[in-house]
Design an enzyme around this catalytic site. Structure first.
Site, short mmCIF file in Angstrom:
data_model
loop_
_atom_site.label_atom_id
_atom_site.label_comp_id
_atom_site.label_asym_id
_atom_site.label_seq_id
_atom_site.Cartn_x
_atom_site.Cartn_y
_atom_site.Cartn_z
N CYS A 162 0.84 -1.21 0.00
CA CYS A 162 0.00 0.00 0.00
C CYS A 162 0.87 1.25 0.00
CB CYS A 162 -0.92 -0.01 1.22
SG CYS A 162 -1.96 1.45 1.36
N CYS A 214 -0.38 4.10 2.30
CA CYS A 214 -0.16 3.80 3.72
C CYS A 214 1.29 4.05 4.11
CB CYS A 214 -0.48 2.34 4.02
SG CYS A 214 -2.11 1.78 3.54
N ASP A 215 2.22 3.54 3.31
CA ASP A 215 3.63 3.49 3.71
C ASP A 215 4.58 4.37 2.90
OD1 ASP A 215 2.94 1.56 5.63
OD2 ASP A 215 3.07 -0.04 4.14
#
Length: 301
Positions: A132, A135-136
């Protein structure tokens, strides 16, 4: 066992649904085959959930679990092997042999990211290997990353990563992309995106604590601080085949109120046909599903 609402899956969507449903006065059973939290438990650090500057996925999962239980939600560790509807009630047949009867069911079983099966992939998941970018990605600001995949998600996220990282190498096993032509053209024009086509990542290397490089099928080694893998998502909905309408990927088809083709059966989070799979959207889905379940049960009266 009989409950007003059965929630299958105790990830962010299921836990949010449980909180909303119990606060509305319903008896709720949360079923999950493992510890509450779902894929949250695999996230080492999360910093884009509203109200929490930075914390581990496990910490957020624990807070969500305690909140749901504080309102009366019951959590049981078991899995649903099949589901049927008998009149106005649903009957869930569990792997343990037990049965649960409920007026409404919310499916929040999540999805599983397809993996490459490359050496080192599992070892460095959460320590440089991610599925993701939103997300990261910010953890790799001004660093070198590799993106694996050739679909819309891979190209979209590669373009996102190109804005914040030093360099992006897209590795794709074919010579042509499945992604939209416009996305491919944008990637080709980006100054810091390069390509390794007709190739694949066979090994993800690291120093024991973080990723340092990847080795490709042709033997080439590429320096990388992060590896983002986008080779597909598998919704955890096998047990629903033949019960409710699924799309070609296996995701549950829903409308904006989380309603499905079966009246009284709702779906929330990554198991449904959604464009954006994030903790915050899963929680939102769960709240909506609980609201729709409330309206459905009231209609039965």
């Amino acid at each position: 066992m009989e409950k007003d609402i059965l929630i299958i899956g105790a990830g962010p969507a299921g836990l949010a649904a449980a909180t909303y449903a119990t606060r509305s006065g319903y008896s709720v059973l949360l079923l999950d085959g493992m510890a509450p939290g779902g894929q949250l438990l695999l996230i080492d650090e999360i910093e884009n959930y509203p109200g929490h500057a930075k914390m581990s996925g496990a910490q957020l999962a624990e807070e969500m679990e305690k909140q749901a239980e504080s309102f009366g939600a019951e959590i049981m560790y078991d899995e649903v092997s099949s589901l049927e509807k008998d009149g106005s009630f649903f009957i869930a047949n569990l792997a343990s042999g037990d049965k649960v009867k409920a007026k409404s069911v919310i499916c929040a079983t999540g999805a599983t990211h397809r993996t490459l099966g490359a050496e080192g992939e599992e070892k460095y998941t959460g320590r440089g290997v991610s599925y993701c970018a939103t997300c990261d990605g910010p953890f790799f600001r001004n660093k070198d990353v590799v993106v694996v995949g050739g679909g819309d998600t891979a190209l979209t996220d590669a373009l996102y990563l190109a804005k914040i990282t030093k360099s992006v190498v897209i590795v794709h096993r074919r010579n042509e992309f499945r992604a939209q032509k416009l996305l491919v053209e944008r990637a080709l024009k980006a100054d810091n995106i390069s390509f390794e086509l007709e190739n694949n990542v066979v090994c993800i290397n690291g120093d024991g604590s973080k990723v340092t490089s990847v080795t490709l099928k042709d033997g080439k080694e590429i320096k990388a601080d992060g590896v983002f893998i986008f080779v597909g998502v598998l919704p955890n909905t096998k047990f629903l085949e033949g019960f409710v309408s699924l799309d070609k990927s296996g995701a549950v088809m829903t409308d904006s109120a989380m309603r499905t083709s079966v009246e009284g059966f709702f779906a929330a989070g990554d198991c449904r046909n959604t464009l954006f799979r994030q903790v915050v959207t899963a929680a939102s889905d769960g709240a909506l599903a609980a609201h729709s379940a409330d309206e459905y049960i009231l209609s039965l009266k």
